[in-house]
Design an enzyme around this catalytic site. Structure first.
Site, PDB file in Angstrom:
ATOM      1  N   ASP A  82       0.848  -1.200   0.000  1.00  0.00           N
ATOM      2  CA  ASP A  82       0.000   0.000   0.000  1.00  0.00           C
ATOM      3  C   ASP A  82       0.886   1.254   0.000  1.00  0.00           C
ATOM      4  O   ASP A  82       1.852   1.334   0.759  1.00  0.00           O
ATOM      5  CB  ASP A  82      -0.876  -0.054   1.271  1.00  0.00           C
ATOM      6  CG  ASP A  82      -1.972   0.980   1.271  1.00  0.00           C
ATOM      7  OD1 ASP A  82      -2.432   1.362   0.172  1.00  0.00           O
ATOM      8  OD2 ASP A  82      -2.385   1.399   2.370  1.00  0.00           O
ATOM      9  N   HIS A  83       0.544   2.228  -0.816  1.00  0.00           N
ATOM     10  CA  HIS A  83       1.224   3.534  -0.852  1.00  0.00           C
ATOM     11  C   HIS A  83       2.743   3.444  -0.905  1.00  0.00           C
ATOM     12  O   HIS A  83       3.451   3.980  -0.043  1.00  0.00           O
ATOM     13  CB  HIS A  83       0.827   4.384   0.357  1.00  0.00           C
ATOM     14  CG  HIS A  83      -0.565   4.899   0.267  1.00  0.00           C
ATOM     15  ND1 HIS A  83      -0.953   5.883  -0.616  1.00  0.00           N
ATOM     16  CD2 HIS A  83      -1.690   4.526   0.930  1.00  0.00           C
ATOM     17  CE1 HIS A  83      -2.236   6.100  -0.489  1.00  0.00           C
ATOM     18  NE2 HIS A  83      -2.721   5.283   0.427  1.00  0.00           N
ATOM     19  N   ASP A 104       2.653   5.180  -5.289  1.00  0.00           N
ATOM     20  CA  ASP A 104       1.975   6.443  -4.986  1.00  0.00           C
ATOM     21  C   ASP A 104       2.949   7.582  -5.263  1.00  0.00           C
ATOM     22  O   ASP A 104       3.761   7.949  -4.418  1.00  0.00           O
ATOM     23  CB  ASP A 104       1.518   6.459  -3.520  1.00  0.00           C
ATOM     24  CG  ASP A 104       0.843   7.767  -3.161  1.00  0.00           C
ATOM     25  OD1 ASP A 104       0.765   8.659  -4.046  1.00  0.00           O
ATOM     26  OD2 ASP A 104       0.394   7.909  -2.011  1.00  0.00           O
ATOM     27  N   HIS A 180      -7.578   9.269   4.769  1.00  0.00           N
ATOM     28  CA  HIS A 180      -6.968   8.276   5.669  1.00  0.00           C
ATOM     29  C   HIS A 180      -7.165   8.711   7.114  1.00  0.00           C
ATOM     30  O   HIS A 180      -7.052   9.891   7.428  1.00  0.00           O
ATOM     31  CB  HIS A 180      -5.466   8.171   5.392  1.00  0.00           C
ATOM     32  CG  HIS A 180      -5.146   7.647   4.029  1.00  0.00           C
ATOM     33  ND1 HIS A 180      -4.282   8.274   3.165  1.00  0.00           N
ATOM     34  CD2 HIS A 180      -5.578   6.535   3.387  1.00  0.00           C
ATOM     35  CE1 HIS A 180      -4.186   7.574   2.058  1.00  0.00           C
ATOM     36  NE2 HIS A 180      -4.963   6.518   2.150  1.00  0.00           N
ATOM     37  N   GLY A 209      -9.339   5.141   2.434  1.00  0.00           N
ATOM     38  CA  GLY A 209      -9.969   5.823   3.565  1.00  0.00           C
ATOM     39  C   GLY A 209     -11.311   5.241   3.970  1.00  0.00           C
ATOM     40  O   GLY A 209     -12.263   5.977   4.243  1.00  0.00           O
ATOM     41  N   GLY A 210     -11.386   3.912   4.077  1.00  0.00           N
ATOM     42  CA  GLY A 210     -12.662   3.266   4.429  1.00  0.00           C
ATOM     43  C   GLY A 210     -13.115   3.530   5.868  1.00  0.00           C
ATOM     44  O   GLY A 210     -14.315   3.577   6.145  1.00  0.00           O
ATOM     45  N   THR A 211     -12.148   3.729   6.778  1.00  0.00           N
ATOM     46  CA  THR A 211     -12.500   3.889   8.201  1.00  0.00           C
ATOM     47  C   THR A 211     -13.408   5.102   8.413  1.00  0.00           C
ATOM     48  O   THR A 211     -13.098   6.197   7.928  1.00  0.00           O
ATOM     49  CB  THR A 211     -11.216   4.080   9.037  1.00  0.00           C
ATOM     50  OG1 THR A 211     -10.424   2.910   8.903  1.00  0.00           O
ATOM     51  CG2 THR A 211     -11.540   4.326  10.512  1.00  0.00           C
ATOM     52  N   ASN A 230     -10.027   0.244   0.787  1.00  0.00           N
ATOM     53  CA  ASN A 230      -8.961   0.082   1.786  1.00  0.00           C
ATOM     54  C   ASN A 230      -9.464   0.401   3.190  1.00  0.00           C
ATOM     55  O   ASN A 230     -10.153   1.403   3.397  1.00  0.00           O
ATOM     56  CB  ASN A 230      -7.809   1.039   1.474  1.00  0.00           C
ATOM     57  CG  ASN A 230      -7.094   0.697   0.195  1.00  0.00           C
ATOM     58  OD1 ASN A 230      -7.462  -0.238  -0.507  1.00  0.00           O
ATOM     59  ND2 ASN A 230      -6.061   1.440  -0.117  1.00  0.00           N
TER      60      ASN A 230
HETATM   61  P1  13P Z   1      -8.228   4.303   6.641  1.00  0.00           P
HETATM   62  O1  13P Z   1      -7.074   4.269   7.588  1.00  0.00           O
HETATM   63  O2  13P Z   1      -8.982   5.584   6.714  1.00  0.00           O
HETATM   64  O3  13P Z   1      -9.096   3.104   6.765  1.00  0.00           O
HETATM   65  O4  13P Z   1      -7.603   4.296   5.163  1.00  0.00           O
HETATM   66  C1  13P Z   1      -6.901   3.170   4.748  1.00  0.00           C
HETATM   67  C2  13P Z   1      -6.286   3.367   3.419  1.00  0.00           C
HETATM   68  O5  13P Z   1      -6.834   3.970   2.547  1.00  0.00           O
HETATM   69  C3  13P Z   1      -4.976   2.734   3.213  1.00  0.00           C
HETATM   70  O6  13P Z   1      -4.433   3.036   1.987  1.00  0.00           O
END
Ligand code: 13P
Length: 285
Positions: A82-83, A104, A180, A209-211, A230
Site C-alpha cells: 500500500d502507498h 503512490d 486516511h 480511507g474506508g475507516t 482500503n
Molecule cells: P483508513 O485508515 O482511513 O481506513 O484508510 C486506509 C487506506 O486507505 C490505506 O491506503
C-alpha cells in the site's frame, strides 16, 4: 491456495457490482484475522502492508507470513503493498513475491507521476505483478504520508482515464474526498466522479480511507464503481480496543493466548462485517 494476483478478483468484482476489501495488516495475528474473516464469509480478500509495517518486518518476512496464512486457506488471498513511494522498496517487494503493489507518486505533478508510475508498471508486469496508481491526492495520515486538507486534489474523470492509458496501471485510486484516518469533519465526497470514471473505464477503481465511512455511504460508493476499498485505521482501533477491553475486565489474566484470542475474535467480527457491506460475501466460489 497460493497467494493470487488480485487482478482477476477485482475484475470479477467490477463485473459483479461488488467490492473487494483490502485490509492493512500489522502482524501475523491481523493477517490470520483477515483470512479467517474471508473464510467465514467465503470472500476473496487482499492483505495490504503500509510503509511502517514494511520497515518493521521487511518484505520477505511479510511475504512468508502472508503465504503461511494463504496456503492453508480455501479462499483467494492477495498480498498488496500500500502507498509505495520508494521505487527501491517496490522493486524488493516485486522480487520477494507480492501479488500487487501501489506506486503512490501523487505528490508529484501529473507528468512526473505518469513517468514514475510507468516505470514501476514495466518492472512489475515483467514479474507478473499488478500495479495500483493514484491520481489526485487522498488526504490524511497513512504512516509516513501526511496530506493536509489544503493539499487535497480531487481526481477528474479525464485525468483518471488519461493517467491509466499512459501508465498501464491495472487499477486506479481516485481521490474523491475520502481520507486516511478518522474523519474530523464530515467528508465532502465526489461520488459522481467515481460514476463517471466507471462509465468509461475498463479498469477497476480503488477507494482509500474506508475507516469512519457510514455503511450506507460505502454501499453507495460500491454502486458507483468502487471495486477495492482500503481499511486500515479501523483495524488498529479494533485490535487495540480488544486488548484494552479484555485486560481491563480481567486484570489478573496472564494467559497471553486468551488476551490475543479476544482481540483476534473482535477483528474477525469487524472485518466480516465490512466484507458483508462491500458485497464480497460468498464471492470466493
Ligand atoms: P483508513 O485508515 O482511513 O481506513 O484508510 C486506509 C487506506 O486507505 C490505506 O491506503
Amino acid at each position: 491456495m497460493p497467494l493470487v494476483n488480485p487482478q482477476k478478483m477485482l475484475e470479477a468484482a467490477r463485473d459483479g457490482g461488488y467490492c473487494v476489501g483490502a485490509f492493512n495488516i500489522v502482524d501475523f495475528l491481523s493477517i490470520e484475522a483477515v483470512v479467517a474473516a474471508a473464510e467465514a464469509t467465503r470472500a476473496p480478500v487482499m492483505l495490504q502492508t503500509s510503509s511502517g509495517v514494511i520497515k518493521k518486518f521487511g518484505v520477505r518476512k511479510l511475504v512468508a507470513m502472508a503465504r503461511l496464512a494463504a496456503d492453508h486457506s480455501p479462499v483467494p488471498v492477495a498480498l498488496h503493498l500500500d502507498h509505495g513511494t520508494d521505487v527501491k522498496v517496490l522493486s524488493e517487494a516485486i522480487k520477494a513475491g507480492y501479488s500487487s503493489v501501489m506506486i503512490d507518486a501523487s505528490e508529484h505533478p501529473f507528468e512526473k507521476n505518469v513517468a514514475i508510475t510507468k516505470s514501476v508498471v514495466e518492472e512489475a508486469h515483467a514479474a507478473g505483478v499488478s500495479v495500483e496508481g493514484e491520481v489526485g491526492r487522498v488526504v490524511g495520515v497513512e504512516d509516513d504520508i501526511v496530506v493536509h486538507q489544503d493539499d487535497a486534489i480531487y481526481t477528474t474523470p479525464e485525468e483518471a482515464l488519461e493517467f491509466q492509458r499512459r501508465t498501464g496501471v491495472d487499477f486506479l485510486a481516485a481521490a474523491i474526498g475520502t481520507a486516511h484516518g478518522f474523519y474530523k469533519v464530515e467528508p465532502k465526497l465526489n461520488i459522481d466522479t467515481l460514476r463517471k470514471i466507471r462509465a468509461q473505464a475498463t479498469f477497476p477503481l480503488v477507494v482509500h480511507g474506508g475507516t469512519g465511512l457510514p455503511f450506507e455511504v460505502i454501499q453507495e460508493l460500491v454502486r458507483a464503481g468502487a471495486t477495492k476499498m482500503n481499511l486500515s485505521t479501523q483495524i488498529k482501533k479494533t485490535y487495540i480496543d480488544g486488548l484494552y477491553d479484555y485486560i481491563a475486565a480481567k486484570r489478573t489474566e496472564y494467559d497471553i493466548i486468551k488476551v490475543l484470542a479476544h482481540a483476534k475474535s473482535e477483528l474477525v467480527t469487524m472485518i466480516s462485517g465490512y466484507i458483508e457491506v462491500l458485497g464480497g460475501a460468498g464471492k470466493a466460489e
